[in-house]
Design a protein around this motif. Structure first.
Motif, PDB file in Angstrom:
ATOM      1  N   MET A 109      53.470  44.999  45.336  1.00  0.00           N
ATOM      2  CA  MET A 109      53.825  46.342  45.785  1.00  0.00           C
ATOM      3  C   MET A 109      52.635  47.053  46.419  1.00  0.00           C
ATOM      4  O   MET A 109      52.783  47.728  47.449  1.00  0.00           O
ATOM      5  N   MET A 110      51.466  46.917  45.823  1.00  0.00           N
ATOM      6  CA  MET A 110      50.285  47.583  46.364  1.00  0.00           C
ATOM      7  C   MET A 110      49.850  46.947  47.686  1.00  0.00           C
ATOM      8  O   MET A 110      49.427  47.654  48.612  1.00  0.00           O
ATOM      9  N   ARG A 111      49.975  45.644  47.796  1.00  0.00           N
ATOM     10  CA  ARG A 111      49.609  44.969  49.046  1.00  0.00           C
ATOM     11  C   ARG A 111      50.521  45.389  50.185  1.00  0.00           C
ATOM     12  O   ARG A 111      50.102  45.475  51.336  1.00  0.00           O
ATOM     13  N   ALA A 112      51.783  45.663  49.853  1.00  0.00           N
ATOM     14  CA  ALA A 112      52.737  46.087  50.878  1.00  0.00           C
ATOM     15  C   ALA A 112      52.336  47.416  51.503  1.00  0.00           C
ATOM     16  O   ALA A 112      52.752  47.725  52.630  1.00  0.00           O
ATOM     17  N   SER A 113      51.535  48.209  50.778  1.00  0.00           N
ATOM     18  CA  SER A 113      51.087  49.492  51.320  1.00  0.00           C
ATOM     19  C   SER A 113      49.699  49.382  51.955  1.00  0.00           C
ATOM     20  O   SER A 113      49.087  50.405  52.284  1.00  0.00           O
ATOM     21  N   GLY A 114      49.191  48.170  52.094  1.00  0.00           N
ATOM     22  CA  GLY A 114      47.913  47.963  52.770  1.00  0.00           C
ATOM     23  C   GLY A 114      46.715  47.847  51.862  1.00  0.00           C
ATOM     24  O   GLY A 114      45.574  47.800  52.340  1.00  0.00           O
ATOM     25  N   CYS A 115      46.927  47.788  50.549  1.00  0.00           N
ATOM     26  CA  CYS A 115      45.809  47.647  49.614  1.00  0.00           C
ATOM     27  C   CYS A 115      45.423  46.178  49.451  1.00  0.00           C
ATOM     28  O   CYS A 115      46.237  45.272  49.634  1.00  0.00           O
ATOM     29  N   ASN A 116      44.188  45.976  49.096  1.00  0.00           N
ATOM     30  CA  ASN A 116      43.654  44.639  48.818  1.00  0.00           C
ATOM     31  C   ASN A 116      43.529  44.520  47.292  1.00  0.00           C
ATOM     32  O   ASN A 116      42.714  45.201  46.683  1.00  0.00           O
ATOM     33  N   VAL A 117      44.361  43.685  46.681  1.00  0.00           N
ATOM     34  CA  VAL A 117      44.457  43.659  45.221  1.00  0.00           C
ATOM     35  C   VAL A 117      44.104  42.279  44.672  1.00  0.00           C
ATOM     36  O   VAL A 117      44.580  41.256  45.175  1.00  0.00           O
ATOM     37  N   LYS A 118      43.288  42.280  43.623  1.00  0.00           N
ATOM     38  CA  LYS A 118      42.984  41.064  42.883  1.00  0.00           C
ATOM     39  C   LYS A 118      43.701  41.117  41.534  1.00  0.00           C
ATOM     40  O   LYS A 118      43.960  42.206  41.008  1.00  0.00           O
ATOM     41  N   ASN A 119      44.000  39.952  41.000  1.00  0.00           N
ATOM     42  CA  ASN A 119      44.730  39.860  39.734  1.00  0.00           C
ATOM     43  C   ASN A 119      43.826  39.368  38.619  1.00  0.00           C
ATOM     44  O   ASN A 119      43.057  38.419  38.794  1.00  0.00           O
ATOM     45  N   TYR A 120      43.954  40.027  37.469  1.00  0.00           N
ATOM     46  CA  TYR A 120      43.255  39.547  36.269  1.00  0.00           C
ATOM     47  C   TYR A 120      44.200  39.595  35.087  1.00  0.00           C
ATOM     48  O   TYR A 120      44.908  40.602  34.868  1.00  0.00           O
ATOM     49  N   ASP A 121      44.213  38.537  34.317  1.00  0.00           N
ATOM     50  CA  ASP A 121      44.950  38.478  33.062  1.00  0.00           C
ATOM     51  C   ASP A 121      44.266  37.418  32.197  1.00  0.00           C
ATOM     52  O   ASP A 121      43.983  36.322  32.697  1.00  0.00           O
ATOM     53  N   PRO A 122      43.956  37.733  30.937  1.00  0.00           N
ATOM     54  CA  PRO A 122      43.241  36.754  30.106  1.00  0.00           C
ATOM     55  C   PRO A 122      44.018  35.467  29.868  1.00  0.00           C
ATOM     56  O   PRO A 122      43.420  34.454  29.517  1.00  0.00           O
ATOM     57  N   ILE A 123      45.344  35.494  30.095  1.00  0.00           N
ATOM     58  CA  ILE A 123      46.164  34.297  29.898  1.00  0.00           C
ATOM     59  C   ILE A 123      46.595  33.694  31.227  1.00  0.00           C
ATOM     60  O   ILE A 123      46.422  32.507  31.476  1.00  0.00           O
ATOM     61  N   TYR A 124      47.138  34.515  32.124  1.00  0.00           N
ATOM     62  CA  TYR A 124      47.808  33.993  33.309  1.00  0.00           C
ATOM     63  C   TYR A 124      46.944  34.009  34.575  1.00  0.00           C
ATOM     64  O   TYR A 124      47.279  33.331  35.546  1.00  0.00           O
ATOM     65  N   ALA A 125      45.882  34.780  34.595  1.00  0.00           N
ATOM     66  CA  ALA A 125      45.011  34.836  35.773  1.00  0.00           C
ATOM     67  C   ALA A 125      43.595  35.128  35.291  1.00  0.00           C
ATOM     68  O   ALA A 125      43.031  36.189  35.559  1.00  0.00           O
ATOM     69  N   ASN A 126      43.045  34.177  34.558  1.00  0.00           N
ATOM     70  CA  ASN A 126      41.770  34.393  33.879  1.00  0.00           C
ATOM     71  C   ASN A 126      40.606  34.227  34.861  1.00  0.00           C
ATOM     72  O   ASN A 126      39.993  33.178  34.950  1.00  0.00           O
ATOM     73  N   ASN A 127      40.369  35.322  35.580  1.00  0.00           N
ATOM     74  CA  ASN A 127      39.283  35.361  36.569  1.00  0.00           C
ATOM     75  C   ASN A 127      38.259  36.399  36.124  1.00  0.00           C
ATOM     76  O   ASN A 127      38.186  37.496  36.695  1.00  0.00           O
ATOM     77  N   PRO A 128      37.462  36.082  35.105  1.00  0.00           N
ATOM     78  CA  PRO A 128      36.559  37.103  34.549  1.00  0.00           C
ATOM     79  C   PRO A 128      35.519  37.604  35.536  1.00  0.00           C
ATOM     80  O   PRO A 128      34.949  38.679  35.330  1.00  0.00           O
ATOM     81  N   ILE A 129      35.276  36.857  36.616  1.00  0.00           N
ATOM     82  CA  ILE A 129      34.293  37.314  37.607  1.00  0.00           C
ATOM     83  C   ILE A 129      34.698  38.656  38.201  1.00  0.00           C
ATOM     84  O   ILE A 129      33.855  39.474  38.568  1.00  0.00           O
ATOM     85  N   PHE A 130      36.014  38.922  38.262  1.00  0.00           N
ATOM     86  CA  PHE A 130      36.478  40.192  38.827  1.00  0.00           C
ATOM     87  C   PHE A 130      36.063  41.372  37.951  1.00  0.00           C
ATOM     88  O   PHE A 130      35.956  42.505  38.443  1.00  0.00           O
TER      89      PHE A 130
END
Length: 212
Positions: free
Chosen positions: A96-117
């Motif tokens: 939804m946020m990308r549809a409005s032109g935002c650049n969004v990264k995802n973080y989730d400790p289980i499903y998108a564990n990208n601690p660098i973000f």
């Protein structure tokens, strides 16, 4: 006696109990919390999360998220950088946020564990139906807040405690992964600690604005 996991106060009492667990309320920050002896182990917790169906193509779910996403979008400049904290297996908010032109990264400790973000700073961090899962909200909220740039926004959605009577019949407390229950008083306490401005978009949708 369990210390409050948000403010570390010992000033708390049992607020409610049912057949599965107890719920305590802190008299300092007003958080209602589940003592750690009633927390699920991590395997059972993930099994509960895997049952959730947060489909970005589900119109009803998108409409639900819009109570936070739409007014937050109106406060952001095109191209704003954001982090969907606790995005889950179906990151609808990011879509939804990308549809409005935002650049969004995802973080989730289980499903998108990208601690660098978590070492970056963003124009906004958004957490929908996340903060009620924080076993240690003091640590997790600090983690989120450090990712917000000065002048940036931390938007969240979570059902709030209204009264002891309402809590007794509240479906929200019955989710075994929900262990931290905020109220408006608790959110004001957090905002004061952060020297942030707190704005409500809806009863369960709000944003903290970081001072410049």
């Amino acid at each position: 006696m369990n210390k409050c996991p948000l403010c570390s106060s010992n000033s708390n009492v049992v607020f409610y109990r049912d057949s599965r667990r107890h719920y305590k309320r802190c008299f300092n920050c007003w958080l209602v919390f589940v003592p750690d002896q009633f927390h699920l182990n991590h395997t059972d917790e993930q099994a509960e999360y895997d049952k959730h169906e947060n489909d970005p193509q589900d119109a009803g779910y998108v409409n639900f998220l819009s109570r936070l996403v739409v007014p937050l979008q109106a406060r952001l400049q095109e191209g704003a950088r954001g982090l969907d904290f606790g995005c889950g297996p179906g990151p609808a908010v990011a879509s939804m946020m990308r549809a409005s032109g935002c650049n969004v990264k995802n973080y989730d400790p289980i499903y998108a564990n990208n601690p660098i973000f978590l070492s970056e700073q963003f124009d906004f961090v958004i957490a929908t139906e996340v903060i009620e899962h924080f076993r240690n909200p003091a640590v997790s909220l600090a983690q989120v807040w450090q990712c917000v740039k000065p002048g940036g926004h931390f938007g969240a959605m979570s059902k709030l405690v209204i009264s002891q009577q309402a809590f007794a019949n509240w479906h929200y407390k019955n989710d075994p992964t929900h262990v931290a229950f905020f109220s408006r008083e608790t959110l004001q306490w957090v905002a004061s600690r952060w020297n942030a401005t707190l704005v409500f978009f809806a009863a369960d949708a709000f944003v903290f604005i970081k001072g410049c």
